[in-house]
Enzyme design. Structure first.
Site, mmCIF file in Angstrom:
data_model
loop_
_atom_site.group_PDB
_atom_site.id
_atom_site.type_symbol
_atom_site.label_atom_id
_atom_site.label_comp_id
_atom_site.label_asym_id
_atom_site.label_seq_id
_atom_site.Cartn_x
_atom_site.Cartn_y
_atom_site.Cartn_z
ATOM 1 N N CYS A 8 0.873 -1.174 0.000
ATOM 2 C CA CYS A 8 0.000 0.000 0.000
ATOM 3 C C CYS A 8 0.911 1.224 0.000
ATOM 4 C CB CYS A 8 -0.987 -0.025 1.162
ATOM 5 S SG CYS A 8 -0.280 0.151 2.819
ATOM 6 N N ARG A 14 -3.472 -0.807 5.133
ATOM 7 C CA ARG A 14 -4.003 -1.804 4.206
ATOM 8 C C ARG A 14 -3.076 -2.996 4.005
ATOM 9 N NH1 ARG A 14 -5.152 2.135 -0.656
ATOM 10 N NH2 ARG A 14 -3.229 2.974 0.225
ATOM 11 N N ASP A 122 -7.658 4.316 0.529
ATOM 12 C CA ASP A 122 -6.774 4.530 1.674
ATOM 13 C C ASP A 122 -7.600 5.122 2.817
ATOM 14 O OD1 ASP A 122 -4.785 5.177 3.483
ATOM 15 O OD2 ASP A 122 -3.445 5.999 1.953
#
Length: 153
Positions: A8, A14, A122
């Site tokens: 990520c 993540r 995000d």
């Protein structure tokens, strides 16, 4: 040994969460198989802990990210990976630009697990972190065998 790399941006939410979920699925579905499962970020500050939302999301799934420390993607991680799963198209493009050898072994996690290419938002921005954690869990649970097939397992 099979190595899978989740990527990520900052490697604080993540990708560490996706790596932990995948490891949990691996233990449940394929006990005895030993994979290296790691995570990194395209713009990570090395050594930062997991984000608070990731810790909570992980805990709700029986996972613990307390020991996680962020790290930036590098040539060694790319070289060692059999499969690289990224959260966003921009990350895929940035990694492919910096590490051209990664092109054939990299996919969006959405594409790898659902067959449909889209960005996983995000949660540091406007996205709801709880929803992102649940989305990653659902994707990896449903797409686990698809991920394994991508590395020939």
């Amino acid at each position: 040994m099979t190595t899978i790399l989740f990527v990520c941006t900052a490697n604080r939410y993540r990708s560490p969460l996706a790596a932990a979920i995948f490891q949990q699925e691996l233990r449940l579905r394929r006990p005895g198989e030993h994979w290296t499962v790691v995570s990194a970020g395209t713009w990570a500050d090395n050594g930062s802990p997991a984000a608070a939302g990731a810790l909570v999301g992980a805990q709700s799934m029986g996972l613990n990210l307390g020991a996680h420390r962020s790290r930036s993607i590098d040539a060694e991680l790319v070289r060692a990976a059999d499969l690289i799963l990224v959260m966003e198209q921009g990350q895929k493009e940035a990694i492919r630009s910096e590490f051209p050898e990664s092109a054939g072994k990299m996919q969006l996690i959405s594409e790898a697990t659902t067959g449909v290419a889209y960005d996983v938002p995000d949660p540091v921005g406007p996205a709801d972190g709880t929803n992102v954690a649940a989305e990653l869990s659902e994707m990896i649970h449903a797409g686990f065998e698809r991920i394994c097939a991508l590395v020939g397992k």
